[in-house]
Write a protein that holds these residues in place. Structure first.
Motif, PDB file in Angstrom:
ATOM      1  N   ASP A   1       0.785  -1.222   0.280  1.00 37.04           N
ATOM      2  CA  ASP A   1       0.151   0.066  -0.441  1.00 37.04           C
ATOM      3  C   ASP A   1       0.848   1.035   0.588  1.00 37.04           C
ATOM      4  O   ASP A   1       0.847   2.089   0.364  1.00 37.04           O
TER       5      ASP A   1
ATOM      6  N   LYS B   1      -4.721  -3.562   0.871  1.00 41.33           N
ATOM      7  CA  LYS B   1      -6.309  -3.599   1.140  1.00 41.33           C
ATOM      8  C   LYS B   1      -7.672  -3.182   0.210  1.00 41.33           C
ATOM      9  O   LYS B   1      -8.169  -4.463   0.733  1.00 41.33           O
ATOM     10  N   ARG B   2      -7.389  -2.830  -1.060  1.00 45.25           N
ATOM     11  CA  ARG B   2      -8.033  -3.472  -1.900  1.00 45.25           C
ATOM     12  C   ARG B   2      -8.375  -4.991  -2.623  1.00 45.25           C
ATOM     13  O   ARG B   2      -9.833  -4.674  -2.518  1.00 45.25           O
TER      14      ARG B   2
ATOM     15  N   THR C   1      -5.430  -1.044  -8.188  1.00 44.94           N
ATOM     16  CA  THR C   1      -4.756   0.228  -8.028  1.00 44.94           C
ATOM     17  C   THR C   1      -6.101   1.109  -7.988  1.00 44.94           C
ATOM     18  O   THR C   1      -5.412   2.006  -8.439  1.00 44.94           O
ATOM     19  N   GLY C   2      -6.975   0.509  -8.517  1.00 46.93           N
ATOM     20  CA  GLY C   2      -8.327   1.332  -8.473  1.00 46.93           C
ATOM     21  C   GLY C   2      -8.830   1.800  -9.325  1.00 46.93           C
ATOM     22  O   GLY C   2      -9.352   2.838  -9.471  1.00 46.93           O
TER      23      GLY C   2
ATOM     24  N   LEU D   1     -14.472  -5.770  -5.656  1.00 45.82           N
ATOM     25  CA  LEU D   1     -13.066  -5.274  -5.938  1.00 45.82           C
ATOM     26  C   LEU D   1     -13.655  -3.960  -6.522  1.00 45.82           C
ATOM     27  O   LEU D   1     -12.980  -2.702  -6.021  1.00 45.82           O
TER      28      LEU D   1
ATOM     29  N   ARG E   1     -14.797  -1.112  -4.782  1.00 48.22           N
ATOM     30  CA  ARG E   1     -13.370  -0.738  -3.951  1.00 48.22           C
ATOM     31  C   ARG E   1     -12.354   0.458  -4.290  1.00 48.22           C
ATOM     32  O   ARG E   1     -11.566   0.586  -4.018  1.00 48.22           O
ATOM     33  N   CYS E   2     -12.705   0.269  -5.547  1.00 49.30           N
ATOM     34  CA  CYS E   2     -11.812   1.601  -5.990  1.00 49.30           C
ATOM     35  C   CYS E   2     -13.107   2.656  -6.271  1.00 49.30           C
ATOM     36  O   CYS E   2     -13.658   2.712  -6.790  1.00 49.30           O
TER      37      CYS E   2
END
Length: 225
Positions: A160, A167-168, A201-202, A218, A221-222
């Motif tokens: 992170d 964490k994602r 990575t989002g 997922l 969480r982005c």
């Protein structure tokens, strides 16, 4: 006459580092080539990196390749430990007056090994992720070497440091369908290694390339990249 003994672990680490930098330089050169013929309108295209245009993302990459630990720390102090402000300040320093100047400045750092206090693999990750931040909106495709994207995936799934990734993907099982990368346990998220990296990575747009019961977890969480 023989020289001083060399620690095998140190030698191995040196070669790994050299290999990572070679990949960084290759990825930078490929990105510069991909962006060489963009129109002014294309340079102004919104990237996948929140609120930044294609041109601004390239300037951000130039800034990252131009900062030493000392200059990075000086900027942090100058910005009163506001890291987002530091990023914006350094981007503005490298943007240049025109898109041609932005690209030329990036070309000058293609072979640079200058970096802020980050491991070389983080610089490789930044180059690949931000490269895809601009390629996807522009409809440009690059087939990254499998070993390179696998190494970046392994890095992000346990870190992170630069961007929240570990964490994602916590509680999810990641499995590449085009290479050896696999990690974690829980609901499955599978697909191309590059798409896994980008989702880690989002970048929610890359969740469209993935399959499995964990994809929507997922995607949720982005956030801002």
């Amino acid at each position: 006459m023989t020289g001083p003994a060399t620690d095998p672990a140190t030698t191995a680490e040196h070669h790994r580092g050299s290999g990572v930098w070679a990949s960084v330089h290759c990825e930078r050169a490929a990105l510069a080539a991909d962006l060489a013929e963009l129109t002014d309108e294309e340079w102004a295209t919104p990237s996948l990196c929140t609120e930044l245009t294609v041109r601004e993302v390239l300037a951000h990459l130039t800034a990252g390749a131009s900062l030493t630990t000392v200059t990075w720390l000086a900027g942090v102090v100058r910005c009163r430990f506001d890291f987002d402000r530091q990023v914006a300040m350094r981007l503005a320093e490298q943007l240049g007056a025109t898109a041609d100047e932005t690209l030329e400045r990036f070309r000058r750092v293609v072979s640079s090994t200058t970096k802020p206090p980050l491991p070389a693999i983080a610089m490789l990750g930044e180059t690949i992720v931000h490269g895809e931040d601009v390629r996807r909106p522009l409809g440009i495709r690059r087939d990254h070497p499998a070993g390179v994207v696998t190494a970046v995936a392994e890095y992000y799934r346990g870190s992170d440091l630069v961007v929240v990734a570990r964490k994602r993907v916590a509680g999810l099982r990641l499995a590449a369908d085009d290479g050896p990368f696999a990690a974690g346990s829980g609901p499955l998220v599978s697909g191309p290694t590059l798409s896994l990296v980008m989702a880690m990575t989002g970048r929610a747009a890359h969740c469209d390339d993935l399959e499995g019961e964990g994809v929507e977890i997922l995607r949720g969480r982005c956030g801002p990249a």
